[in-house]
Design an enzyme around this catalytic site. Structure first.
Site, PDB file in Angstrom:
ATOM      1  N   SER A  49      -1.520   2.026   9.394  1.00  0.00           N
ATOM      2  CA  SER A  49      -1.935   3.518   8.589  1.00  0.00           C
ATOM      3  C   SER A  49      -2.174   4.580   9.434  1.00  0.00           C
ATOM      4  CB  SER A  49      -2.084   2.695   6.930  1.00  0.00           C
ATOM      5  OG  SER A  49      -2.522   1.951   7.102  1.00  0.00           O
ATOM      6  N   HIS A  82       3.500   4.420   6.896  1.00  0.00           N
ATOM      7  CA  HIS A  82       3.877   3.481   7.760  1.00  0.00           C
ATOM      8  C   HIS A  82       5.599   3.964   7.826  1.00  0.00           C
ATOM      9  CE1 HIS A  82       1.004   0.342   7.828  1.00  0.00           C
ATOM     10  NE2 HIS A  82       0.886   0.991   6.635  1.00  0.00           N
ATOM     11  N   HIS A 104       3.781  -5.927   4.996  1.00  0.00           N
ATOM     12  CA  HIS A 104       2.373  -7.129   4.182  1.00  0.00           C
ATOM     13  C   HIS A 104       2.602  -7.925   3.305  1.00  0.00           C
ATOM     14  CE1 HIS A 104       1.185  -2.832   5.513  1.00  0.00           C
ATOM     15  NE2 HIS A 104      -0.501  -3.345   5.882  1.00  0.00           N
ATOM     16  N   TYR A 106       1.456  -8.911   0.846  1.00  0.00           N
ATOM     17  CA  TYR A 106       0.389  -7.859  -0.287  1.00  0.00           C
ATOM     18  C   TYR A 106       2.269  -7.451  -1.051  1.00  0.00           C
ATOM     19  CZ  TYR A 106      -0.612  -3.552   1.998  1.00  0.00           C
ATOM     20  OH  TYR A 106      -0.387  -2.161   1.994  1.00  0.00           O
ATOM     21  N   GLU A 107       2.874  -6.926  -0.307  1.00  0.00           N
ATOM     22  CA  GLU A 107       4.273  -6.367  -0.997  1.00  0.00           C
ATOM     23  C   GLU A 107       5.097  -7.091  -0.913  1.00  0.00           C
ATOM     24  OE1 GLU A 107       5.160  -2.814   1.759  1.00  0.00           O
ATOM     25  OE2 GLU A 107       4.461  -3.684   3.353  1.00  0.00           O
ATOM     26  N   ALA A 134      -6.397  -0.429   9.927  1.00  0.00           N
ATOM     27  CA  ALA A 134      -7.312   0.361   8.766  1.00  0.00           C
ATOM     28  C   ALA A 134      -8.411  -1.112   7.976  1.00  0.00           C
ATOM     29  CB  ALA A 134      -6.850   0.749   8.030  1.00  0.00           C
ATOM     30  N   MET A 232      -6.043  -6.353   5.397  1.00  0.00           N
ATOM     31  CA  MET A 232      -4.720  -6.884   4.730  1.00  0.00           C
ATOM     32  C   MET A 232      -3.568  -6.856   6.140  1.00  0.00           C
ATOM     33  SD  MET A 232      -4.893  -5.421   0.914  1.00  0.00           S
ATOM     34  CE  MET A 232      -6.684  -4.998   0.001  1.00  0.00           C
ATOM     35  N   SER A 233      -3.609  -7.315   6.682  1.00  0.00           N
ATOM     36  CA  SER A 233      -3.117  -7.399   8.539  1.00  0.00           C
ATOM     37  C   SER A 233      -3.101  -8.178   9.243  1.00  0.00           C
ATOM     38  CB  SER A 233      -2.288  -5.786   8.367  1.00  0.00           C
ATOM     39  OG  SER A 233      -3.486  -5.208   8.893  1.00  0.00           O
ATOM     40  N   ASN A 256     -13.777   2.865   4.877  1.00  0.00           N
ATOM     41  CA  ASN A 256     -15.094   3.019   4.481  1.00  0.00           C
ATOM     42  C   ASN A 256     -15.955   2.101   4.447  1.00  0.00           C
ATOM     43  OD1 ASN A 256     -11.835   0.822   3.348  1.00  0.00           O
ATOM     44  ND2 ASN A 256     -13.862   0.464   2.331  1.00  0.00           N
ATOM     45  N   HIS A 268      -7.974   3.596  -2.430  1.00  0.00           N
ATOM     46  CA  HIS A 268      -6.709   4.169  -1.442  1.00  0.00           C
ATOM     47  C   HIS A 268      -6.709   5.332  -0.939  1.00  0.00           C
ATOM     48  CE1 HIS A 268      -3.008   3.147   1.038  1.00  0.00           C
ATOM     49  NE2 HIS A 268      -2.176   3.860   1.091  1.00  0.00           N
TER      50      HIS A 268
HETATM   51  N1  HPA Z   1     -10.756  -4.280   2.083  1.00  0.00           N
HETATM   52  C1  HPA Z   1      -9.267  -4.388   2.098  1.00  0.00           C
HETATM   53  N2  HPA Z   1      -8.353  -3.930   3.121  1.00  0.00           N
HETATM   54  C2  HPA Z   1      -8.824  -3.009   3.644  1.00  0.00           C
HETATM   55  C3  HPA Z   1     -10.294  -1.921   3.636  1.00  0.00           C
HETATM   56  C4  HPA Z   1     -10.838  -2.339   2.134  1.00  0.00           C
HETATM   57  O1  HPA Z   1     -12.089  -2.469   1.568  1.00  0.00           O
HETATM   58  N3  HPA Z   1     -10.444  -0.071   3.566  1.00  0.00           N
HETATM   59  C5  HPA Z   1      -9.018  -1.124   4.035  1.00  0.00           C
HETATM   60  N4  HPA Z   1      -7.927  -2.057   4.194  1.00  0.00           N
END
Ligand code: HPA
Length: 294
Positions: A49, A82, A104, A106-107, A134, A232-233, A256, A268
């Site tokens: 991202s 993306h 991903h 999750y999609e 990320a 998540m990747s 974060n 997000h």
């Molecule tokens: N958790 C999971 N995936 C993420 C996060 C998070 O805090 N930040 C960016 N991708």
């Protein structure tokens, strides 16, 4: 017939997966043949991202851009940030492929589907893979905007792209994941970061399937499991590259805090907002690193 394969509900495994990888690779190969300098890419970089700016590291000419939707069997990314295009160009005299955007799990994609494009690219002769993403910083010392060199990974995603019949032409049934992130490349990355004046964090990236961010209880658990960052990747990509025997280097942009004690909640929007800071830092590290990889 083969009862266990019923659980591979995507239908994309074995000979069918092999055929799809081959077809995707054929289309990419045909398109790259239009610029002979780009026809044999040696380095592939998967851009997470907000990392589309890495394309600035490529010479303006020659370049070939192939939208994912023009490559058969490749899932098209749906998430903001993306782009979903394959960019071929020259960096430091070396033919490079940028996978700008990724699908991903999750999609709804299986790991086999999510890594199909990367596998097609690897068959073109890629010698080194760089993955980026990320993440949330589990390590309390990490701040949003930090760049973490991925020292190792933990796969808690519940899937693996290598499940199903092994594709013997790529690699063995049982793949070593010891030192999955290449030690020599990591050393080069640290030196490149020092030259770029960028402080590099280093740690373990843990993948969950998402798409929900973690509860505080989960974050506490992940910390005790030895994770420094959660996302998540990326882990599926490391797995297929190791299966192909291609050395991997990985960077995670900490967008974060992800600690049990953190104030507020992860959004997000925050992830997207912090991306550019880490992205600029990572771009300068890659700017120093790419000449070394040639
Ligand atoms: N958790 C999971 N995936 C993420 C996060 C998070 O805090 N930040 C960016 N991708």
């Amino acid at each position: 017939m083969e009862e266990p394969l019923r659980s591979l509900s995507d239908g994309v495994y074995g000979a069918e997966l092999d055929r799809r990888i081959d077809e995707a690779a054929g289309v990419i190969r045909d398109r790259l043949a239009r610029a002979p300098e780009l026809a044999a890419p040696r380095l592939a970089i998967v851009l997470g991202s907000g990392l589309g700016g890495v394309a600035e590291l490529l010479d303006a000419e020659p370049r070939i851009v192939i939208p994912y939707r023009e490559i058969p069997h490749v899932p098209v990314a749906t998430v903001a940030g993306h782009a979903g295009e394959l960019i071929a160009g020259i960096a430091s005299g070396m033919p490079v492929l940028l996978l700008s955007g990724r699908a991903h799990p999750y999609e709804g994609w299986s790991h086999r589907q999510a890594t199909l494009l990367l596998r097609a690219c690897l068959t073109l002769g890629i010698e080194t893979l760089v993955v980026t993403n990320a993440s949330g910083g589990i390590n309390p010392a990490f701040d949003p905007g930090d760049v973490m060199l991925i020292a190792d990974v933990i796969n808690l995603s519940g899937d693996n792209p290598l499940t199903g019949p092994n594709l013997d032409r790529f690699g063995p049934r049982f793949v070593s994941m010891t030192d999955a992130l290449d030690a020599d490349l990591r050393m080069q990355a640290r030196a490149a970061a020092a030259r770029a004046g960028v402080t590099l964090r280093e740690g373990v990236y843990l993948m969950l399937a998402g798409p929900a961010y973690e509860t505080r209880a989960e974050l506490r658990m992940l910390g005790t499991l030895g994770a420094d960052a959660v996302g998540m990747s990326t882990v599926p990509e490391v797995l297929v590259a190791r299966h192909h025997g291609v050395p991997v280097l990985g960077f995670s942009l900490v967008t974060n805090k992800a600690t049990p004690e953190m104030e507020g909640e992860v959004t997000h929007e925050e992830v997207l907002a912090m991306g550019p800071i880490g992205a600029a830092r990572l771009q300068s590290v890659l700017g120093q690193l790419l000449p070394e990889l040639g």
